[in-house]
Design a protein around this motif. Structure first.
Motif, mmCIF file in Angstrom:
data_model
loop_
_atom_site.group_PDB
_atom_site.id
_atom_site.type_symbol
_atom_site.label_atom_id
_atom_site.label_comp_id
_atom_site.label_asym_id
_atom_site.label_seq_id
_atom_site.Cartn_x
_atom_site.Cartn_y
_atom_site.Cartn_z
ATOM 1 N N GLY A 1 0.847 -1.186 0.000
ATOM 2 C CA GLY A 1 0.000 0.000 0.000
ATOM 3 C C GLY A 1 0.875 1.224 0.000
ATOM 4 N N PRO A 2 0.294 2.374 -0.312
ATOM 5 C CA PRO A 2 1.113 3.596 -0.383
ATOM 6 C C PRO A 2 1.601 4.036 0.998
ATOM 7 N N ASN A 3 2.488 5.006 1.025
ATOM 8 C CA ASN A 3 2.951 5.556 2.305
ATOM 9 C C ASN A 3 1.764 6.094 3.094
ATOM 10 N N GLY A 4 1.763 5.810 4.393
ATOM 11 C CA GLY A 4 0.677 6.296 5.235
ATOM 12 C C GLY A 4 -0.565 5.424 5.142
ATOM 13 N N ALA A 5 -0.446 4.272 4.479
ATOM 14 C CA ALA A 5 -1.608 3.396 4.346
ATOM 15 C C ALA A 5 -1.885 2.644 5.639
ATOM 16 N N GLY A 6 -0.928 2.626 6.555
ATOM 17 C CA GLY A 6 -1.126 1.940 7.826
ATOM 18 C C GLY A 6 -0.529 0.544 7.871
#
Lengths: 249, 402
Positions: A40-45
């Protein structure tokens, strides 16, 4: 141990930092013996998901079970490889000592690691090809070697399910190969591995399950089924330049 | 007073012996605990704790109207502790970062302490006299009973550290991993911080709230320079702390008017300074020497390569060139003439007079080898750096990703 149960099962997991949801209502089922990537992208958790499963971050809601029972009771079946950058590698200790930390849970209070722990640490270092470094200061390791030391520490835990936070982050090609070989050996031994992964290109090659995450769970399942262009677009919001290349596979 | 008398007094003079024992205990305990504070990046916490202990001392006096050490130390522990909790609460519940939180706690508690202290000094109660020695410490006034208390508390503290050694090590290195093993990280942190509070508090009488943090920090920082093992680091720090304590006590005994606490702090700071400069591997002096050696190597490589390239332009590898040309090629960094002379001594260059230099046959060979090595490393712009590791990684990568 109930081998029928999923290695990991997560229901309704929600994590929030000061009212801001970081993970929203995550459900996951991972059957035993799989290598699963979380992408998942950055900051996706992604990191938060692993930390919440391990109880390092307090979830607002949700349950986690390992092999069909609450995580708390199954802790000894779980191995953890944190992000390499999460510790200070200038800490005054050597490779063998760090790997033996994987035994501290079993060892119990007040006991010092002894011969047995040293032998287990040596075995673990052998599996990652680092025995030559067992007395080396950890500050003198390269990034790839640091990563392998962390992997060896998790191996020393002798767990059934491993959580790895970006094991391929910033490692050289040699280490990447060594880690892939190790993951395959773990799968062959019936272990389950859940790893945060960044390189979308290598997902189909290295892993057999994948979870696409962006605060919510976009998709989760066998790579062949869920690692599709459409799901990736949903996860990354259409900014996926590599997709053409991936479609050629 | 000469050395022999000092040593004699150290062994046989009751007061000096008591004070030296007391300051040695302070050094051992704060040195060992300081290692954990340093490694957990909590160096400033010791400072906050010691300053925050002042109101506790005064309040304990006001409540008991006695200067019995146990009561005062308990008071100091309590407010030192409260300050630590305040720091943690500020970090968790506000947007402030750790440094701000530490600063706030320090000033609030220390300010309160000063207010209470000046208020108490105006009381007609004569017993308050001497409370202000907690500011800068007064080791010379240590009594046998107080030192015995310090020894007992110090031994308990060190025993606790030994008992939880591997747990303390793990939560200092990797608290998340410790938690994943099921260790009660929060509780262990509380126990460890409590030991730090105790270490600070037992030093207050002798060293004072203002300078006590130096006794926590300096021995640990100095010890880190000399060793790469946590156990050895703690022992070394304890040794540095203890010997600084005794040394400082002896120095201040040589003449009247030398306050023991500050002298101890000066000694321990000197130990830290020497360690920063001279310790092998980590010391600044050795780093500097290594750095200079590398630079010199880079510079000679550079000049050799320059001469070679100039020779290529003339079609004659041994063509002599003015030193001015070389200076320009080296961006006027200086040292070119020196480098040429060094190379001449090694038989690589030749001075042809009037500031003109050329490669010798040996020099030509060396330059060619240098450039060939640079060629192999794929980095023509860095031909003087011999970055062979990079080259290997790069070729590996090329062969695996296609």
């Amino acid at each position: 141990m109930n081998t029928q149960a999923n290695a990991l099962s997560v229901t309704d997991l929600t994590v929030a930092y000061k009212d801001k949801p970081v993970l929203w209502d995550i459900d996951l089922e991972v059957p035993t013996g799989n290598l699963m990537a979380i992408v998942g992208p950055n900051g996706a958790g992604k990191t938060t998901l692993i930390k919440a499963i391990l109880g390092l971050v307090k979830p607002a809601a949700g349950q986690v079970s390992i092999y069909g029972r609450a995580y708390r009771e199954q802790r000894k079946l779980v191995g953890y490889v944190p992000q390499r950058g999460s510790v200070d590698w200038d800490f005054p200790t050597d490779v063998q000592d760090v790997v033996m930390m994987g035994r501290y849970g079993e060892l119990g209070w007040f006991k010092r690691p002894g011969k047995r722990e040293k032998a287990m640490a040596y075995d673990a270092l052998e599996k990652v090809g680092m025995t030559a470094y067992h007395g080396r200061q950890i500050s003198q390791l390269s990034g790839g070697q640091q990563q392998r030391v962390f992997l060896a520490r998790a191996l020393a835990q002798d767990a059934h399910i491993y959580f790895m936070d970006e094991p391929f982050q910033g490692v050289d090609a040699t280490t990447e190969k060594a880690i892939v070989t190790l993951l395959q050996a773990l799968r062959a031994a019936g272990k389950t591995v859940i790893a945060v992964h960044h390189d979308l290109q290598t997902v189909p090659e290295y892993f057999d399950w994948v979870t696409l995450l962006n605060v919510r769970r976009i998709a989760s399942g066998p790579v062949a089924e869920v690692f599709t262009e459409e799901n990736l677009r949903k996860t990354y919001g259409g900014r996926v330049a590599f997709l053409a290349a991936n479609g050629n596979r | 007073m000469d050395l022999a008398t000092l040593l004699h007094d150290l062994l046989f003079d009751y007061t000096l012996r008591t004070v030296a024992l007391g300051t040695a205990v302070i050094g051992i305990v704060s040195g060992a605990l300081g290692c954990f504070a340093l490694l957990r990046k909590q160096s400033l916490l010791g400072d906050t704790i010691s300053h925050a202990a002042l109101p506790g001392v005064v309040i304990a006096f006001l409540l008991t109207r006695s200067r019995a050490p146990l009561g005062l130390l308990l008071g100091a522990m309590l407010t030192g502790w409260l300050a630590t909790i305040l720091v943690l609460a500020i970090i968790r519940y506000s947007r402030l970062k750790e440094d701000s939180a530490l600063g706030i706690a320090l000033s609030v508690f220390f300010g309160t302490g000063i207010v209470l202290l000046t208020f108490t000094q105006r009381l007609s109660d004569a017993r308050q006299a001497g409370l202000d020695r907690f500011l800068f410490g007064q080791a010379a006034a240590l009594l046998e009973g107080e030192v015995i208390l310090m020894v007992v508390v110090g031994v308990l503290t060190l025993a606790t550290v030994l008992l939880f050694w591997k747990e303390f090590k793990l939560i200092s290195f990797d608290p998340d991993f410790a938690a994943s093993l099921g260790l009660p990280v929060r509780a262990l942190e509380i126990v460890l911080t409590t030991q730090l509070v105790i270490a600070v508090v037992i030093g207050l009488q002798a060293v004072g709230v203002i300078l006590m943090s130096a006794m926590v920090l300096a021995p640990a920082a100095a010890a880190r320079q000399w060793t790469n093992r946590l156990g050895l680091m703690a022992v070394t720090a304890a040794f540095f702390g203890a010997s600084s304590g005794v040394m400082g006590t002896l120095i201040s005994a040589t003449r009247p008017g030398l306050s023991t606490g500050p002298v101890i702090v000066l000694v321990v700071s000197l130990v830290a300074l020497v360690s920063f400069l001279l310790a092998p591997n980590r010391g600044l002096v050795w780093n500097w020497v290594r750095h200079q050696r590398n630079r010199r190597q880079l510079r000679t490589d550079q000049v050799l390569a320059d001469l070679y390239q100039l020779g290529q332009q003339h079609g004659n590898p041994h063509h002599a060139h003015s030193i001015q040309v070389l200076r320009t090629m080296n961006a006027h960094q200086g040292g070119v003439e020196h480098t040429l002379k060094v190379l001449e001594r090694e038989g690589l260059t030749q001075h042809r007079g009037d500031g003109h230099w050329a490669l010798t046959a040996v020099g030509l060979q060396a330059a060619q080898q240098l450039l060939a090595a640079a060629e192999a490393s794929h980095s023509p712009s860095e031909y003087a750096t011999h970055n062979s590791q990079y080259a290997i990684q790069k070729t590996n990568h090329d062969s695996t990703t296609n």
